[in-house]
Design a protein around this motif. Sequence first.
Motif, PDB file in Angstrom:
ATOM      1  N   PRO A   1       0.457  -5.810 -41.226  1.00  0.00           N
ATOM      2  CA  PRO A   1       0.894  -6.714 -40.158  1.00  0.00           C
ATOM      3  C   PRO A   1       2.404  -6.699 -39.904  1.00  0.00           C
ATOM      4  N   ARG A   2       3.199  -6.377 -40.938  1.00  0.00           N
ATOM      5  CA  ARG A   2       4.658  -6.403 -40.703  1.00  0.00           C
ATOM      6  C   ARG A   2       5.074  -5.328 -39.690  1.00  0.00           C
ATOM      7  N   ALA A   3       4.257  -4.285 -39.523  1.00  0.00           N
ATOM      8  CA  ALA A   3       4.541  -3.250 -38.512  1.00  0.00           C
ATOM      9  C   ALA A   3       3.437  -3.247 -37.448  1.00  0.00           C
TER      10      ALA A   3
ATOM     11  N   GLU B   1      -2.992 -11.960 -35.878  1.00  0.00           N
ATOM     12  CA  GLU B   1      -3.472 -12.391 -34.563  1.00  0.00           C
ATOM     13  C   GLU B   1      -2.841 -11.609 -33.419  1.00  0.00           C
ATOM     14  N   LYS B   2      -1.892 -10.732 -33.742  1.00  0.00           N
ATOM     15  CA  LYS B   2      -1.111 -10.122 -32.663  1.00  0.00           C
ATOM     16  C   LYS B   2      -1.562  -8.717 -32.291  1.00  0.00           C
ATOM     17  N   ALA B   3      -1.987  -7.957 -33.311  1.00  0.00           N
ATOM     18  CA  ALA B   3      -2.224  -6.538 -33.022  1.00  0.00           C
ATOM     19  C   ALA B   3      -3.523  -6.045 -33.632  1.00  0.00           C
TER      20      ALA B   3
ATOM     21  N   VAL C   1      -3.789  -2.295 -33.476  1.00  0.00           N
ATOM     22  CA  VAL C   1      -2.882  -1.289 -34.061  1.00  0.00           C
ATOM     23  C   VAL C   1      -1.859  -0.943 -32.977  1.00  0.00           C
ATOM     24  N   ALA C   2      -0.567  -1.056 -33.319  1.00  0.00           N
ATOM     25  CA  ALA C   2       0.485  -0.826 -32.305  1.00  0.00           C
ATOM     26  C   ALA C   2       0.894   0.637 -32.198  1.00  0.00           C
ATOM     27  N   GLY C   3       0.044   1.540 -32.707  1.00  0.00           N
ATOM     28  CA  GLY C   3       0.315   2.964 -32.509  1.00  0.00           C
ATOM     29  C   GLY C   3       0.611   3.694 -33.791  1.00  0.00           C
ATOM     30  N   ALA C   4       1.026   4.951 -33.624  1.00  0.00           N
ATOM     31  CA  ALA C   4       1.552   5.695 -34.768  1.00  0.00           C
ATOM     32  C   ALA C   4       2.824   4.989 -35.214  1.00  0.00           C
ATOM     33  N   ASP C   5       3.191   5.205 -36.476  1.00  0.00           N
ATOM     34  CA  ASP C   5       4.412   4.565 -36.981  1.00  0.00           C
ATOM     35  C   ASP C   5       5.623   5.298 -36.395  1.00  0.00           C
ATOM     36  N   ILE C   6       6.331   4.593 -35.513  1.00  0.00           N
ATOM     37  CA  ILE C   6       7.425   5.233 -34.773  1.00  0.00           C
ATOM     38  C   ILE C   6       8.569   5.631 -35.715  1.00  0.00           C
ATOM     39  N   SER C   7       8.763   4.868 -36.793  1.00  0.00           N
ATOM     40  CA  SER C   7       9.856   5.240 -37.706  1.00  0.00           C
ATOM     41  C   SER C   7       9.531   6.561 -38.420  1.00  0.00           C
TER      42      SER C   7
ATOM     43  N   GLY D   1      -0.751   3.228 -27.816  1.00  0.00           N
ATOM     44  CA  GLY D   1      -0.570   4.572 -28.358  1.00  0.00           C
ATOM     45  C   GLY D   1      -1.713   4.920 -29.298  1.00  0.00           C
ATOM     46  N   GLY D   2      -1.341   5.334 -30.522  1.00  0.00           N
ATOM     47  CA  GLY D   2      -2.351   5.718 -31.506  1.00  0.00           C
ATOM     48  C   GLY D   2      -3.359   4.616 -31.785  1.00  0.00           C
ATOM     49  N   GLY D   3      -2.997   3.370 -31.548  1.00  0.00           N
ATOM     50  CA  GLY D   3      -3.935   2.260 -31.743  1.00  0.00           C
ATOM     51  C   GLY D   3      -5.033   2.274 -30.695  1.00  0.00           C
ATOM     52  N   PHE D   4      -4.647   2.544 -29.442  1.00  0.00           N
ATOM     53  CA  PHE D   4      -5.666   2.656 -28.395  1.00  0.00           C
ATOM     54  C   PHE D   4      -6.473   3.937 -28.611  1.00  0.00           C
ATOM     55  N   GLU D   5      -5.806   4.977 -29.122  1.00  0.00           N
ATOM     56  CA  GLU D   5      -6.525   6.228 -29.405  1.00  0.00           C
ATOM     57  C   GLU D   5      -7.589   5.999 -30.484  1.00  0.00           C
ATOM     58  N   LEU D   6      -7.250   5.174 -31.476  1.00  0.00           N
ATOM     59  CA  LEU D   6      -8.247   4.810 -32.494  1.00  0.00           C
ATOM     60  C   LEU D   6      -9.429   4.096 -31.831  1.00  0.00           C
TER      61      LEU D   6
ATOM     62  N   PRO E   1       1.677   4.300 -24.327  1.00  0.00           N
ATOM     63  CA  PRO E   1       3.092   4.338 -23.916  1.00  0.00           C
ATOM     64  C   PRO E   1       3.878   5.538 -24.450  1.00  0.00           C
ATOM     65  N   GLU E   2       3.176   6.594 -24.911  1.00  0.00           N
ATOM     66  CA  GLU E   2       3.872   7.711 -25.570  1.00  0.00           C
ATOM     67  C   GLU E   2       4.965   8.319 -24.702  1.00  0.00           C
ATOM     68  N   VAL E   3       4.749   8.395 -23.352  1.00  0.00           N
ATOM     69  CA  VAL E   3       5.789   9.022 -22.516  1.00  0.00           C
ATOM     70  C   VAL E   3       7.091   8.224 -22.544  1.00  0.00           C
TER      71      VAL E   3
ATOM     72  N   PRO F   1       0.245  11.369 -25.756  1.00  0.00           N
ATOM     73  CA  PRO F   1      -0.678  10.867 -26.788  1.00  0.00           C
ATOM     74  C   PRO F   1      -1.096  12.033 -27.685  1.00  0.00           C
ATOM     75  N   GLY F   2      -0.952  11.858 -28.986  1.00  0.00           N
ATOM     76  CA  GLY F   2      -1.175  12.975 -29.907  1.00  0.00           C
ATOM     77  C   GLY F   2      -2.479  12.905 -30.662  1.00  0.00           C
ATOM     78  N   TRP F   3      -3.264  11.862 -30.428  1.00  0.00           N
ATOM     79  CA  TRP F   3      -4.523  11.725 -31.163  1.00  0.00           C
ATOM     80  C   TRP F   3      -5.707  11.651 -30.203  1.00  0.00           C
TER      81      TRP F   3
HETATM   82  N1  CAA Z   1       5.620   1.796 -35.361  1.00  0.00           N
HETATM   83  C1  CAA Z   1       6.427   1.208 -36.274  1.00  0.00           C
HETATM   84  N2  CAA Z   1       6.754  -0.089 -36.236  1.00  0.00           N
HETATM   85  C2  CAA Z   1       6.242  -0.823 -35.240  1.00  0.00           C
HETATM   86  C3  CAA Z   1       5.405  -0.289 -34.268  1.00  0.00           C
HETATM   87  C4  CAA Z   1       5.086   1.090 -34.356  1.00  0.00           C
HETATM   88  N3  CAA Z   1       4.257   1.696 -33.497  1.00  0.00           N
HETATM   89  N4  CAA Z   1       5.071  -1.254 -33.389  1.00  0.00           N
HETATM   90  C5  CAA Z   1       5.685  -2.371 -33.819  1.00  0.00           C
HETATM   91  N5  CAA Z   1       6.389  -2.119 -34.939  1.00  0.00           N
HETATM   92  C6  CAA Z   1       7.204  -3.052 -35.705  1.00  0.00           C
HETATM   93  C7  CAA Z   1       8.493  -3.412 -34.977  1.00  0.00           C
HETATM   94  O1  CAA Z   1       9.479  -2.413 -35.182  1.00  0.00           O
HETATM   95  C8  CAA Z   1       8.814  -4.720 -35.610  1.00  0.00           C
HETATM   96  O2  CAA Z   1       9.397  -4.477 -36.872  1.00  0.00           O
HETATM   97  P1  CAA Z   1      10.659  -5.371 -37.365  1.00  0.00           P
HETATM   98  O3  CAA Z   1      10.128  -6.781 -37.432  1.00  0.00           O
HETATM   99  O4  CAA Z   1      10.988  -4.778 -38.699  1.00  0.00           O
HETATM  100  O5  CAA Z   1      11.730  -5.213 -36.331  1.00  0.00           O
HETATM  101  C9  CAA Z   1       7.465  -5.354 -35.864  1.00  0.00           C
HETATM  102  O6  CAA Z   1       6.524  -4.280 -35.829  1.00  0.00           O
HETATM  103  C10 CAA Z   1       7.081  -6.350 -34.782  1.00  0.00           C
HETATM  104  O7  CAA Z   1       7.197  -5.697 -33.525  1.00  0.00           O
HETATM  105  P2  CAA Z   1       8.049  -6.285 -32.304  1.00  0.00           P
HETATM  106  O8  CAA Z   1       9.181  -7.121 -32.801  1.00  0.00           O
HETATM  107  O9  CAA Z   1       8.382  -5.148 -31.392  1.00  0.00           O
HETATM  108  O10 CAA Z   1       6.959  -7.255 -31.630  1.00  0.00           O
HETATM  109  P3  CAA Z   1       6.868  -7.671 -30.108  1.00  0.00           P
HETATM  110  O11 CAA Z   1       5.855  -8.760 -30.041  1.00  0.00           O
HETATM  111  O12 CAA Z   1       8.223  -7.949 -29.537  1.00  0.00           O
HETATM  112  O13 CAA Z   1       6.277  -6.395 -29.342  1.00  0.00           O
HETATM  113  C11 CAA Z   1       4.812  -4.509 -29.073  1.00  0.00           C
HETATM  114  C12 CAA Z   1       5.003  -5.943 -29.660  1.00  0.00           C
HETATM  115  C13 CAA Z   1       4.813  -4.578 -27.557  1.00  0.00           C
HETATM  116  C14 CAA Z   1       3.477  -4.000 -29.577  1.00  0.00           C
HETATM  117  C15 CAA Z   1       5.977  -3.615 -29.558  1.00  0.00           C
HETATM  118  O14 CAA Z   1       6.096  -3.737 -30.965  1.00  0.00           O
HETATM  119  C16 CAA Z   1       5.812  -2.161 -29.232  1.00  0.00           C
HETATM  120  O15 CAA Z   1       6.036  -1.753 -28.091  1.00  0.00           O
HETATM  121  N6  CAA Z   1       5.441  -1.344 -30.238  1.00  0.00           N
HETATM  122  C17 CAA Z   1       5.332   0.100 -30.081  1.00  0.00           C
HETATM  123  C18 CAA Z   1       4.125   0.503 -29.272  1.00  0.00           C
HETATM  124  C19 CAA Z   1       4.121   1.999 -29.059  1.00  0.00           C
HETATM  125  O16 CAA Z   1       4.999   2.537 -28.393  1.00  0.00           O
HETATM  126  N7  CAA Z   1       3.127   2.693 -29.607  1.00  0.00           N
HETATM  127  C20 CAA Z   1       3.006   4.122 -29.495  1.00  0.00           C
HETATM  128  C21 CAA Z   1       3.534   4.771 -30.768  1.00  0.00           C
HETATM  129  S1  CAA Z   1       3.662   6.520 -30.622  1.00  0.00           S
HETATM  130  C22 CAA Z   1       2.090   7.104 -30.905  1.00  0.00           C
HETATM  131  O17 CAA Z   1       1.143   6.377 -31.100  1.00  0.00           O
HETATM  132  C23 CAA Z   1       2.016   8.614 -30.930  1.00  0.00           C
HETATM  133  C24 CAA Z   1       0.655   9.197 -30.968  1.00  0.00           C
HETATM  134  O18 CAA Z   1      -0.060   9.206 -29.979  1.00  0.00           O
HETATM  135  C25 CAA Z   1       0.192   9.908 -32.152  1.00  0.00           C
END
Ligand code: CAA
Length: 261
Positions: free
Chosen positions: A22-24, A59-61, A63-69, A111-116, A134-136, A142-144
């Motif tokens: 949940p922290r990410a 309650e918020k997510a 899966v918000a995608g692949a880990d962007i870090s 992103g990867g969460g919707f792909e899942l 939102p990958e673009v 989208p990679g998955w």
């Molecule tokens: N990867 C790593 N960390 C993520 C993350 C992700 N995909 N999504 C959210 N987090 C982290 C944030 O960095 C934040 O961490 P800190 O508290 O340490 O700063 C924490 O989760 C909470 O997120 P927010 O503060 O951003 O929460 P919010 O309510 O303001 O926004 C959100 C929520 C709209 C989902 C926003 O977090 C967001 O846009 N996340 C990224 C979504 C995204 O772009 N996903 C695609 C990833 S790329 C991918 O998936 C590639 C592929 O196809 C293989």
Amino acid sequence: MTYENILFERTDGIAVITMNRPRALNALNAATIGELNAVVDAIAADSSIRAVIITGAGEKAFVAGADISEINTVTSALQGTQLSESLHAVFFKMAELPQVVIAAINGFALGGGFELALACDIRLASENAQVGLPEVTLGLVPGWGGALRLQRLVGTGMAKYLVLSGERIKAAEALRLGLVEKVYPAEELLGAAHALARTITKNAPLATALAKRLINRGAEMSLRDAVAYETGIFGQLCTTADCKEGTTAFLEKRPAVWQGE
Ligand code: CAA
């Protein structure tokens, strides 16, 4: 077996996989992908599991995608390719499971969460869910398999609209567009997923497993080849004890008792 980033429970033939970082916002890092792979293998080996629900902790997510870090540290095309392949393999294994896999999208599925979710058989969402690719916006595609599964689910135009805009779609609109099958108040989502799982598992086990396979494999064939494949499955099912039981039970006006044979 316990996992660091996934909760895995089995009750009454229904397995629940809860993505739990949940922290990410439950983002999929390499460790979580490895754990999901192991869980899918465990499900494939356990015939007592009849249905699978995937959801997200908190309650918020979902899966918000692949880990962007982690993506940010990729330094070679090979590493990027391996990241993409890592979940392709897991998603194809999910498609081959005889069990239905239901996504209970309880918040952001991006992103990867919707792909899942798109790799699941059926998508249920809470009213506060939002889906998108939102990958673009990150310099990626989208990679998955998301763009391609989306294209097969809702057509080329809508897939291009969603993938090129990266727009986030709220649950009600996602329902209208066919991105999710049903929407529920947040507090009712998991109950609805369990109810659907129970409805499906009350049906003949071989028939539901082969219906899933027919639709998955048929989507990759011409209609002519797909109906030939369907004919083979239909013929095979006609010879099963369950078909004899299902048809006899109907004629005798009683519930069927399945043997899965
Ligand atoms: N990867 C790593 N960390 C993520 C993350 C992700 N995909 N999504 C959210 N987090 C982290 C944030 O960095 C934040 O961490 P800190 O508290 O340490 O700063 C924490 O989760 C909470 O997120 P927010 O503060 O951003 O929460 P919010 O309510 O303001 O926004 C959100 C929520 C709209 C989902 C926003 O977090 C967001 O846009 N996340 C990224 C979504 C995204 O772009 N996903 C695609 C990833 S790329 C991918 O998936 C590639 C592929 O196809 C293989």
